[in-house]
Design an enzyme around this catalytic site. Structure first.
Site, mmCIF file in Angstrom:
data_model
loop_
_atom_site.group_PDB
_atom_site.id
_atom_site.type_symbol
_atom_site.label_atom_id
_atom_site.label_comp_id
_atom_site.label_asym_id
_atom_site.label_seq_id
_atom_site.Cartn_x
_atom_site.Cartn_y
_atom_site.Cartn_z
ATOM 1 N N ARG A 21 3.292 -84.136 -3.050
ATOM 2 C CA ARG A 21 3.035 -82.714 -4.050
ATOM 3 C C ARG A 21 0.990 -82.839 -4.428
ATOM 4 N NH1 ARG A 21 8.382 -85.059 -7.649
ATOM 5 N NH2 ARG A 21 9.312 -83.702 -6.009
ATOM 6 N N SER A 136 29.366 -89.336 -13.629
ATOM 7 C CA SER A 136 28.099 -88.812 -13.787
ATOM 8 C C SER A 136 28.512 -87.388 -12.795
ATOM 9 C CB SER A 136 27.429 -89.862 -13.413
ATOM 10 O OG SER A 136 25.861 -88.504 -13.128
ATOM 11 N N SER A 188 18.966 -76.764 -13.214
ATOM 12 C CA SER A 188 17.559 -76.503 -12.930
ATOM 13 C C SER A 188 17.373 -75.400 -11.529
ATOM 14 C CB SER A 188 16.334 -77.400 -13.264
ATOM 15 O OG SER A 188 16.407 -78.510 -12.694
ATOM 16 N N HIS A 216 18.315 -76.339 -19.866
ATOM 17 C CA HIS A 216 17.737 -75.712 -19.355
ATOM 18 C C HIS A 216 18.727 -74.014 -20.176
ATOM 19 C CE1 HIS A 216 15.254 -76.580 -16.545
ATOM 20 N NE2 HIS A 216 15.868 -77.998 -16.374
ATOM 21 N N LYS A 247 11.144 -76.286 -22.867
ATOM 22 C CA LYS A 247 11.432 -75.297 -22.220
ATOM 23 C C LYS A 247 11.243 -73.549 -22.924
ATOM 24 C CE LYS A 247 12.639 -77.857 -18.225
ATOM 25 N NZ LYS A 247 12.574 -79.563 -18.638
ATOM 26 N N THR A 277 5.562 -93.711 -30.374
ATOM 27 C CA THR A 277 4.587 -93.109 -30.512
ATOM 28 C C THR A 277 4.978 -91.779 -30.953
ATOM 29 O OG1 THR A 277 3.126 -93.932 -30.259
ATOM 30 C CG2 THR A 277 2.385 -92.057 -31.603
ATOM 31 N N THR A 362 12.794 -83.508 -4.467
ATOM 32 C CA THR A 362 13.704 -82.682 -5.920
ATOM 33 C C THR A 362 14.871 -81.774 -5.351
ATOM 34 O OG1 THR A 362 11.225 -82.318 -6.660
ATOM 35 C CG2 THR A 362 13.279 -80.843 -7.744
#
Length: 403
Positions: A21, A136, A188, A216, A247, A277, A362
């Site tokens: 990448r 899932s 996505s 999305h 998004k 934080t 991906t």
């Protein structure tokens, strides 16, 4: 062990497979989305961005920018601490109220990103519910998979968007055993949409919780931008709705929405929430302005749908293949990692068009693609130029055209 040699060989393998990448060094133009400056060794290069997840251009919206400027002038730059120790700024409190209202829930809880909200919430719920099983969808996002993994709960994977397979797998379990059904609304990479009502029917039948990732979809679907669950009138049936502020809302952060008890439970037990934080006041203020705007404005959504429809029509006219789906995501299929990167490199360097190649891991090997997201502000001229350029490249590379 020669550690550096190991690292270099692994990276070399990625390069050889065409899956290494490379990040494009971009400088977005305030108020001029989707245009940006590409910083490269050869010098500056003006480009048009076609793959942004800032789906509606809200990261450039005047109301968002103005709210962030005001918060910066009023509160300063940082949050100053975790939510528990001085970091719960008032903008976050109001944002959580606004998000609960968006989804018609009792409460919501804001995280630093959508990835963290999925990881923290699923890990906490599945680990704390005694002997929990998580069902899932096989194409769930990496953040969901990681949250389930960290929970150490039993996991069962059901076929993608298949209520019958989910029903079969739930039938194998003790009816009294705690269960969570985790899935997304809009996926996505392929842009397909889950049968949410059917999944809720199956979950209700077996006494399971439902956990819906709407990252999305929020801002994009539904009369007020509440996502596919709002559009389909089933938001009230879900135990947890998870979303992002990075998004369609154009800023940064993630969240869950649900009952007061479930949000408070995650707030109280999720280490990834407790020990990080908080969002800065500027970011929370920008997200708040964006959520409020998209609750009352459908202009951006309507225009985006028009752009997506026109773009698909243009691709069809020149025979460039793309996945047909009911969402705003247009996957143009290439099927080879080296050619996929070759196409995107040429588009960027020679034509000023930026699209990131989507390769393994991906997407599965052999399904490499360009993931294109037409926005409300892409013009007809930009669209025609892009499509004609793609058509030319398809001819030059002898790629298969759509029938």
């Amino acid at each position: 062990m020669d550690y550096q040699d190991f690292f270099e060989k692994e990276l070399s393998g990625l390069r050889g497979d065409g899956n290494y990448r490379v990040f494009a060094d971009l400088e977005r133009h305030a108020g001029d989305f989707p245009h940006a400056t590409h910083h490269r060794s050869k010098g500056l290069h003006e480009v048009t961005v076609w793959c942004s997840n800032d789906y509606l251009g809200m990261g450039q919206h005047p109301s968002v920018i103005s709210a962030m400027h005001e918060a910066l002038d009023t509160c300063g730059a940082g949050a100053g601490g975790t939510r528990n120790i001085s970091g719960t700024n008032h903008n976050i409190v109001v944002l959580e109220q606004e998000l609960a209202d968006l989804h018609g829930t009792e409460s919501s809880l804001v995280f630093t990103s959508g990835y963290v909200s999925n990881l923290a919430s699923l890990a906490t719920l599945a680990s704390k519910l005694p002997d929990c099983v998580v069902l899932s969808d096989e194409l769930n996002h990496a953040s969901m998979i990681e949250g389930i993994r960290q929970s150490r709960a039993k996991k069962m994977i059901f076929k993608h968007n298949d209520p019958e397979d989910l029903d079969r797998r739930l039938s194998e379990l003790d009816p009294a055993r705690p269960k969570i059904v985790a899935f997304e609304s809009v996926y996505s990479m392929d842009g397909d949409i889950a049968p949410i009502a059917d999944f809720c029917d199956v979950a209700d039948k077996h006494g399971a919780m439902t956990y819906l990732d709407e990252v999305h979809a929020v801002g994009l679907y539904g009369a007020r931008g509440g996502g596919v669950s709002e559009m389909q009138g089933v938001a009230h049936r879900l135990t947890v709705i998870e979303g992002t502020l990075a998004k369609a809302f154009g800023v940064l952060g993630g969240y869950i929405a649900g009952t007061e008890a479930v949000c408070d439970f995650v707030r109280s037990f999720a280490s990834a929430f407790i020990f990080t934080t908080a969002l800065p006041p500027t970011v929370a203020a920008g997200a708040l302005a964006s959520v409020r705007h998209l609750k009352v404005s459908s202009v951006e959504r309507d225009r985006q749908r028009d752009r997506v429809q026109r773009f698909r029509k243009c691709l069809d006219e020149v025979g460039v293949p793309h996945c047909d789906n009911p969402s705003h995501i247009v996957p143009v299929m290439v099927g080879d990692p080296v050619r996929c990167k070759q196409i995107t490199d040429t588009l960027l360097d020679s034509y000023g068009i930026y699209v990131q190649p989507i390769n393994y891991p991906t997407v599965p090997r052999g399904t490499e693609r360009l993931r294109i997201t037409p926005s409300p502000v892409h013009t007809d001229e930009e669209m025609d130029y892009f499509v004609q350029t793609l058509s030319t490249m398809w001819s030059e590379l002898s790629l298969k055209r759509a029938a």
